[in-house]
Design an enzyme around this catalytic site. Structure first.
Site, PDB file in Angstrom:
ATOM      1  N   HIS A 144       0.819  -1.219   0.000  1.00 58.45           N
ATOM      2  CA  HIS A 144       0.000   0.000   0.000  1.00 58.45           C
ATOM      3  C   HIS A 144       0.850   1.264   0.000  1.00 58.45           C
ATOM      4  CE1 HIS A 144       0.460  -0.303   4.500  1.00 58.45           C
ATOM      5  NE2 HIS A 144       0.484   1.008   4.400  1.00 58.45           N
ATOM      6  N   ASP A 175       0.403  -7.592   1.274  1.00 54.65           N
ATOM      7  CA  ASP A 175       0.784  -6.201   1.515  1.00 54.65           C
ATOM      8  C   ASP A 175       2.302  -6.027   1.545  1.00 54.65           C
ATOM      9  OD1 ASP A 175       0.503  -3.529   1.879  1.00 54.65           O
ATOM     10  OD2 ASP A 175      -0.363  -3.615   3.877  1.00 54.65           O
ATOM     11  N   SER A 253       4.928   2.216   7.900  1.00 60.80           N
ATOM     12  CA  SER A 253       4.612   1.151   6.952  1.00 60.80           C
ATOM     13  C   SER A 253       5.845   0.726   6.169  1.00 60.80           C
ATOM     14  CB  SER A 253       3.535   1.622   5.972  1.00 60.80           C
ATOM     15  OG  SER A 253       2.314   1.799   6.620  1.00 60.80           O
TER      16      SER A 253
END
Length: 563
Positions: A144, A175, A253
């Protein structure tokens, strides 16, 4: 779809200045993105309300949020604290996290498709996140973090240079994304991160990255508090995950999670935000990471995580077990439905009892043994396989035990969870805009809380309907561009198309072929709930060009439908 009930999860972040101008931010946007990619309910119990779990979206690339507090506390072993500790302190910190220099900052420019106006894209925006260098001149980050990328750049710790990166593979389900840099200078003086085994409960973890709140590297510490099958927000899948109590914030992230020996045990990717909880973050563990990397190395591309294409039911009720002919020493789960497109449809049947998978016995609650004193959902065994692998399944059918060798494949949903970076498909005739429904389409039409705001008829198909063939799609009239020819039809919005001139609509390309080759005087579209649309064929086709010109639309159909 082969697990028990899952709970959808939500995303969050901080909105970048550029992203503020477009109405439907993505999980990559550093905006407060809530429930952008909720995981579908799993096979056992569908339709349950999602939990408030949020993907830690990349931070705004131009974020300059001032820190109001102690610099040591912010960095927790990072650059600000080291500046005050002096040379002796620097060596101390480096010994604690020896692989910190392999952590990089990821800068990405995103250009998302506009699913409501599929012939154009949204305004581009920038974000930043974290990543880290691994062997083979490669870099890992979150999927993402680089979704719908236009340009990706990487910056090493202590460097003032941003290097252009190439995206090698994006694993939507897990992911994870794999990047590389062609400039040899980028790889100089950096030791790749080493991967360790799956940690145990209460093992110490240190999350390293570039979260919002500053520009330098940040370190937060905690312990592993839970290991189980998690719902991956971005991937809309269920895979093994670690729950930790270290803070994971926007921009973290893609950053690595190290154990106390400086060995990587996972990738930070999402956190739970709820008024009743504090400091619950989630990490992608090394078994999932290694599966992604090996999958890419085996096939040269990411092929995905296989599943068993079934819905199943727990067999905990003694009367149910007795009625199904199970002996006291037999345990397993009951097959409710089998996906028509799954390879298992050739051997498994409804009401079969799955007793074991690859000779590992399955309990009545759908779990299997997992290390000492732990159990985990049997979908974990499936996820360890690769697409195309075979597995041995033992089944109880009519009180007799059967064994089947099944070929594992990825899941084909009627309403796709992702379009995998491709632009959306569309077709326009006489002002009627036809589109195929997907989760990004629903999110664009009904917002981040689409699972509450979308029409029930679409949600039911999303949660419960199964594709009868690999190329089947749910085709709708997305909107009607007002013109003289479509007077009276202006209010038709997101209504499913069932047939054209009596020909059932299988997918969007099938609809295009039927309309373009129509020789009848009239075009008749059969919509759901017995609604019909009738247009004179020649007039409709002639009016299409004028409508396209009026609305500045370049083409009556997307490029993928022209072939």
């Amino acid at each position: 779809m082969d697990g028990s009930a899952s709970k959808g999860k939500r995303k969050r972040g901080r909105k970048s200045k550029a992203a503020a101008d477009h109405p439907s931010p993505s999980p990559d946007a550093p905006a407060a993105v809530v429930a952008e990619n909720p995981a579908p309910a799993a096979a056992g119990r569908r339709g349950r309300k999602p939990r408030r779990v949020e993907v830690e979206a990349p931070a705004a690339a131009d974020a300059s949020t001032p820190w109001r507090g102690d610099a040591k506390h912010l960095a927790n072993g990072g650059d600000a604290a080291m500046a005050e500790l002096g040379p002796a302190g620097w060596e101390e910190v480096v010994r604690v996290v020896p692989s910190m220099d392999a952590v990089v900052k990821v800068f990405c420019v995103h250009t998302e498709p506009n699913f409501s106006l599929p012939w154009q894209r949204k305004r581009q925006y920038s974000s930043s996140s974290s990543g880290f260098i691994i062997g083979g001149r490669r870099v890992l980050t979150n999927a993402h973090s680089v979704e719908h990328f236009t340009q990706v750049k990487l910056k090493k710790r202590g460097s003032d240079t941003k290097y252009l990166a190439t995206v090698l593979a994006i694993g939507t389900e897990c992911d994870i994304a794999l990047l590389t840099v062609s400039d040899d200078e980028f790889w100089e003086g950096v030791t790749p991160v080493e991967f360790g085994s799956l940690p145990a409960l209460q093992d110490a973890v240190t999350v390293v990255g570039y979260p919002i709140g500053g520009d330098t590297i940040s370190v937060t510490s905690g312990v592993v508090s839970r290991i189980e099958i998690l719902s991956y927000v971005h991937g809309s899948t269920e895979l093994l995950g670690l729950q930790i109590d270290a803070a994971i914030n926007s921009g973290n992230s893609g950053g690595p999670a190290f154990n106390d020996r400086g060995i990587c045990v996972g990738i930070a990717f999402q956190s739970l935000k709820h008024e009743d909880v504090e400091n619950i973050g989630y990490v992608i563990p090394t078994p999932v990471i290694k599966h992604f990397i090996q999958d890419y190395e085996k096939s040269g591309a990411y092929t995905g995580f296989p599943i068993i294409g079934i819905e199943w039911q727990k067999m905990e009720n003694p009367d149910l077990r007795k009625a199904m002919g199970m002996k006291p020493d037999q345990k397993g789960v009951r097959v409710r439905r089998v996906e028509p497109t799954a390879p298992e449809s050739g051997c498994l049947q409804p009401s079969d009892i799955i007793l074991s998978f690859d000779e590992v016995d399955i309990a009545n609650d759908g779990t299997v043994p997992f290390r000492h004193g732990e159990r985990i959902g049997f979908s974990y065994l499936v996820s360890q396989k690769y697409t195309g692998d075979k597995a041995l399944i033992k089944v109880l059918r009519n009180s007799k035990v059967h064994e089947f060798k099944i070929k594992l494949a990825t899941h084909k949903r009627l309403i796709a969870a992702h379009v995998k970076g491709r632009p959306p498909s569309y077709y326009i005739v006489a002002g009627f805009v036809f589109a195929a429904v997907s989760v990004p389409y629903l999110r664009s039409e009904y917002g981040k809380d689409y699972e509450y705001d979308a029409p029930v008829k679409l949600l039911v198909k999303h949660l419960h309907s199964m594709a009868e063939s690999p190329d089947e799609q749910l085709v709708v009239v997305s909107q009607v561009l007002v013109a003289d020819i479509n007077i009276g039809y202006e209010d038709i919005v997101n209504t499913q198309v069932l047939a054209v001139n009596g020909h059932p609509v299988k997918n969007l390309k099938d609809l295009v072929t039927t309309v373009e080759n129509c020789k009848d005087e009239f075009l008749k579209f059969d919509l759901e709930y017995d609604q019909i649309v009738v247009l004179e064929t020649k007039t409709a086709k002639a009016a299409t060009e004028d409508i396209l010109t009026t609305h500045c639309i370049p083409s009556a159909m997307s490029d993928d439908l022209k072939a």
